[in-house]
Write a protein that holds these residues in place. Structure first.
Motif, PDB file in Angstrom:
ATOM      1  N   SER A  46      26.964  43.299  55.158  1.00 18.53           N
ATOM      2  CA  SER A  46      25.870  43.288  54.185  1.00 18.53           C
ATOM      3  C   SER A  46      25.345  41.862  54.043  1.00 18.53           C
ATOM      4  O   SER A  46      25.981  40.901  54.479  1.00 18.53           O
ATOM      5  CB  SER A  46      26.342  43.814  52.825  1.00 18.53           C
ATOM      6  OG  SER A  46      26.813  45.140  52.922  1.00 18.53           O
ATOM      7  N   TYR A  47      24.182  41.739  53.390  1.00 20.62           N
ATOM      8  CA  TYR A  47      23.553  40.429  53.229  1.00 20.62           C
ATOM      9  C   TYR A  47      22.824  40.401  51.897  1.00 20.62           C
ATOM     10  O   TYR A  47      22.064  41.313  51.575  1.00 20.62           O
ATOM     11  CB  TYR A  47      22.573  40.182  54.379  1.00 20.62           C
ATOM     12  CG  TYR A  47      22.057  38.766  54.493  1.00 20.62           C
ATOM     13  CD1 TYR A  47      22.829  37.781  55.097  1.00 20.62           C
ATOM     14  CD2 TYR A  47      20.798  38.423  54.019  1.00 20.62           C
ATOM     15  CE1 TYR A  47      22.358  36.478  55.218  1.00 20.62           C
ATOM     16  CE2 TYR A  47      20.313  37.127  54.137  1.00 20.62           C
ATOM     17  CZ  TYR A  47      21.104  36.157  54.745  1.00 20.62           C
ATOM     18  OH  TYR A  47      20.638  34.859  54.864  1.00 20.62           O
ATOM     19  N   ASN A  48      23.085  39.365  51.116  1.00 21.99           N
ATOM     20  CA  ASN A  48      22.446  39.242  49.814  1.00 21.99           C
ATOM     21  C   ASN A  48      20.925  39.106  49.978  1.00 21.99           C
ATOM     22  O   ASN A  48      20.459  38.278  50.760  1.00 21.99           O
ATOM     23  CB  ASN A  48      23.005  38.020  49.079  1.00 21.99           C
ATOM     24  CG  ASN A  48      22.633  37.980  47.624  1.00 21.99           C
ATOM     25  OD1 ASN A  48      21.455  37.942  47.270  1.00 21.99           O
ATOM     26  ND2 ASN A  48      23.631  37.971  46.760  1.00 21.99           N
ATOM     27  N   HIS A  50      18.773  37.678  48.265  1.00 20.33           N
ATOM     28  CA  HIS A  50      18.288  36.341  47.910  1.00 20.33           C
ATOM     29  C   HIS A  50      18.724  35.285  48.934  1.00 20.33           C
ATOM     30  O   HIS A  50      18.419  34.098  48.758  1.00 20.33           O
ATOM     31  CB  HIS A  50      18.819  35.938  46.529  1.00 20.33           C
ATOM     32  CG  HIS A  50      18.560  36.930  45.444  1.00 20.33           C
ATOM     33  ND1 HIS A  50      17.305  37.194  44.963  1.00 20.33           N
ATOM     34  CD2 HIS A  50      19.413  37.742  44.757  1.00 20.33           C
ATOM     35  CE1 HIS A  50      17.384  38.111  44.010  1.00 20.33           C
ATOM     36  NE2 HIS A  50      18.639  38.462  43.872  1.00 20.33           N
ATOM     37  N   GLY A  51      19.412  35.726  49.979  1.00 18.14           N
ATOM     38  CA  GLY A  51      20.095  34.802  50.870  1.00 18.14           C
ATOM     39  C   GLY A  51      19.230  33.751  51.530  1.00 18.14           C
ATOM     40  O   GLY A  51      19.559  32.559  51.510  1.00 18.14           O
ATOM     41  N   ALA A  87      25.485  34.226  51.870  1.00 19.85           N
ATOM     42  CA  ALA A  87      24.799  35.499  51.649  1.00 19.85           C
ATOM     43  C   ALA A  87      25.546  36.667  52.278  1.00 19.85           C
ATOM     44  O   ALA A  87      25.500  37.790  51.767  1.00 19.85           O
ATOM     45  CB  ALA A  87      23.380  35.423  52.201  1.00 19.85           C
ATOM     46  N   TYR A  90      28.875  36.975  49.671  1.00 17.57           N
ATOM     47  CA  TYR A  90      28.682  37.276  48.244  1.00 17.57           C
ATOM     48  C   TYR A  90      27.392  38.087  48.152  1.00 17.57           C
ATOM     49  O   TYR A  90      26.320  37.573  47.850  1.00 17.57           O
ATOM     50  CB  TYR A  90      28.584  35.982  47.433  1.00 17.57           C
ATOM     51  CG  TYR A  90      29.767  35.053  47.641  1.00 17.57           C
ATOM     52  CD1 TYR A  90      30.881  35.111  46.816  1.00 17.57           C
ATOM     53  CD2 TYR A  90      29.759  34.130  48.688  1.00 17.57           C
ATOM     54  CE1 TYR A  90      31.968  34.265  47.016  1.00 17.57           C
ATOM     55  CE2 TYR A  90      30.842  33.284  48.897  1.00 17.57           C
ATOM     56  CZ  TYR A  90      31.943  33.355  48.066  1.00 17.57           C
ATOM     57  OH  TYR A  90      33.013  32.527  48.267  1.00 17.57           O
ATOM     58  N   THR A  91      27.511  39.360  48.396  1.00 13.27           N
ATOM     59  CA  THR A  91      26.344  40.167  48.727  1.00 13.27           C
ATOM     60  C   THR A  91      25.599  40.728  47.529  1.00 13.27           C
ATOM     61  O   THR A  91      24.462  41.183  47.673  1.00 13.27           O
ATOM     62  CB  THR A  91      26.759  41.344  49.637  1.00 13.27           C
ATOM     63  OG1 THR A  91      27.718  42.162  48.924  1.00 13.27           O
ATOM     64  CG2 THR A  91      27.398  40.831  50.915  1.00 13.27           C
ATOM     65  N   SER A  92      26.196  40.715  46.326  1.00 11.90           N
ATOM     66  CA  SER A  92      25.581  41.434  45.209  1.00 11.90           C
ATOM     67  C   SER A  92      25.225  40.555  44.014  1.00 11.90           C
ATOM     68  O   SER A  92      24.667  41.057  43.039  1.00 11.90           O
ATOM     69  CB  SER A  92      26.523  42.546  44.725  1.00 11.90           C
ATOM     70  OG  SER A  92      27.758  42.008  44.290  1.00 11.90           O
ATOM     71  N   CYS A  93      25.512  39.258  44.061  1.00 14.33           N
ATOM     72  CA  CYS A  93      25.250  38.426  42.879  1.00 14.33           C
ATOM     73  C   CYS A  93      23.781  38.028  42.804  1.00 14.33           C
ATOM     74  O   CYS A  93      23.034  38.135  43.792  1.00 14.33           O
ATOM     75  CB  CYS A  93      26.141  37.190  42.881  1.00 14.33           C
ATOM     76  SG  CYS A  93      25.875  36.049  44.243  1.00 14.33           S
ATOM     77  N   ASP A  94      23.361  37.526  41.639  1.00  7.77           N
ATOM     78  CA  ASP A  94      21.969  37.130  41.473  1.00  7.77           C
ATOM     79  C   ASP A  94      21.709  35.792  42.157  1.00  7.77           C
ATOM     80  O   ASP A  94      22.630  35.120  42.633  1.00  7.77           O
ATOM     81  CB  ASP A  94      21.581  37.085  40.001  1.00  7.77           C
ATOM     82  CG  ASP A  94      22.373  36.054  39.187  1.00  7.77           C
ATOM     83  OD1 ASP A  94      22.698  34.968  39.717  1.00  7.77           O
ATOM     84  OD2 ASP A  94      22.667  36.323  38.011  1.00  7.77           O
ATOM     85  N   LEU A  98      24.337  32.794  43.355  1.00  2.00           N
ATOM     86  CA  LEU A  98      24.396  32.597  44.807  1.00  2.00           C
ATOM     87  C   LEU A  98      24.081  31.151  45.155  1.00  2.00           C
ATOM     88  O   LEU A  98      24.692  30.579  46.066  1.00  2.00           O
ATOM     89  CB  LEU A  98      23.412  33.539  45.504  1.00  2.00           C
ATOM     90  CG  LEU A  98      23.506  33.561  47.035  1.00  2.00           C
ATOM     91  CD1 LEU A  98      24.812  34.219  47.490  1.00  2.00           C
ATOM     92  CD2 LEU A  98      22.316  34.311  47.639  1.00  2.00           C
TER      93      LEU A  98
END
Length: 379
Positions: A46-48, A50-51, A87, A90-94, A98
């Motif tokens: 997965s990839y955040n 906002h990454g 990213a 830490y795929t789910s943080c704001d 991040l």
């Protein structure tokens, strides 16, 4: 529960006794085949969202905060792509959290780069400055022997830590500081080995490497990313500790595989593959396969222990634990894929290397080759 041993797991390829090792083989291979680590790891990637934006801002943060960087190191900073690693892991943080984590990730690689080649006194000074910023985040309090003007490593640490502690729980903060101190203590041990020209045995190396890799504080940041603060009863539970160690071991040992080529070229001996070659008489491919098998078994251990996570008697805590374990899993799979995306290990050829797994051996730099000759003459 599948117990993670302190020493290397028993593998089909046994490690010979040091006293029985044959003389080093003189022939040098042209290249080697990477173990299929990505194939061994079937966790979804997965990839955040906002990454990309956060990664770009974080790169500039470190760039602006390090005026002493040479043009070559400045270019390497952007090729590292530490923000993209963040990213993936830490795929789910704001975006705000991040960014704090991405800044630390960039910073941690920076610490790793500047500590390479340092002697013990220099590593101690670096440790004191950085930990000073964490213990006294609101003002610089130089202790005896520290510079009157705070160096950039301290300023950067103070900057990200002030933002982190605004929302980080007290338990996570304490664990983070403790584990970052362990990182510096392990860097000191590595510097000692470097000073005396010593290559440690495998078990001693693993013991130090688990702290020196820097994985422990970034694992602590999983809690910060999720907005949780795990109680001690969770953190100290044997299965949770085994899962954390599996994550640390996989990221650390796979890093030794991926970084082998550039490290052997510059004469670095702080690498598991190099230790197997130098101290145990293994051929390069056999050493690569051995460490690859350790990684495969570590992933299996993680999967088995994940099935045995107990309930802690509280719905919210169980939910937090599930998110934390997902974060460990994201680190395992994310770090593997990122290693081929970054320019740190394979330059711009990461995509091809990931596809074919063949790595052409880099020639040793002149300084590294000269050092090897001196060591051989002294032996």
């Amino acid at each position: 529960m599948v117990k993670i041993p302190d020493s290397p797991p028993v593998l089909p390829l046994s490690i010979p006794n040091v006293s029985e090792c044959p003389a080093p083989v003189k022939s040098v291979p042209q290249g080697y085949l990477l173990p299929d680590l990505v194939g061994h790891c079937q966790f979804p990637l997965s990839y955040n969202p906002h990454g990309d934006a956060v990664a770009a801002a974080s790169d500039k943060w470190l760039d602006n905060g390090c005026p002493e960087l040479t043009p070559k190191k400045r270019a390497a900073l952007y090729g590292l792509r530490a923000g993209e690693l963040t990213a993936f892991c830490y795929t789910s943080c704001d975006a705000n959290r991040l960014r704090v984590i991405s800044d630390f990730m960039n910073y941690l690689f920076h610490l790793d780069n500047v500590s390479d080649g340092m002697m013990t006194r220099e590593t101690d000074v670096l440790s004191d400055v950085v930990m000073n910023a964490l213990w006294f985040p609101h003002e610089y309090r130089p202790a005896k022997g520290q510079p009157a003007e705070e160096i950039s490593a301290g300023k950067l640490a103070r900057d990200y830590w002030l933002r982190c502690i605004e929302e980080a729980g007290p338990g996570m903060q304490a664990r983070f500081k403790e584990n970052l101190q362990l990182f510096f203590e392990a860097v000191h041990v590595q510097a000692t080995h470097r000073e005396v020209g010593e290559i440690p045995d495998l078990e001693s190396y693993i013991d130090v490497r688990r702290d020196e890799s820097g994985c422990k504080p970034v694992i602590d940041l999983i809690e910060y990313a999720l907005g949780i603060d795990l109680p001690d009863v969770v953190v100290e539970h044997p299965i949770i500790k085994a899962l954390v160690q599996s994550c640390n071991d996989l990221v650390t040992w796979s890093n030794d595989i991926f970084s082998y080529n550039v490290e052997q070229a510059r004469g670095d001996t702080h690498n598991m593959v190099i230790i197997l070659e130098a101290n145990y008489g293994m051929e390069l491919q056999a050493a690569m396969d051995y460490v690859g098998e350790m990684c495969r078994l570590t992933i299996e251990n993680f999967i088995e222990n994940k099935k045995r996570v107990p309930s802690f008697g509280c719905t919210q805590i169980d939910r937090d634990v599930a998110g934390y374990i997902q974060g460990l899993q994201d680190w395992i799979v994310g770090s593997l894929h990122w290693s081929f995306m970054s320019h740190r290990y394979f330059g711009t050829e990461g995509g091809e290397v990931k596809k074919h797994r063949y790595v052409k051996l880099l020639p040793k730099r002149e300084s590294a080759a000269a050092g090897a000759i001196v060591k051989a003459q002294d032996a």
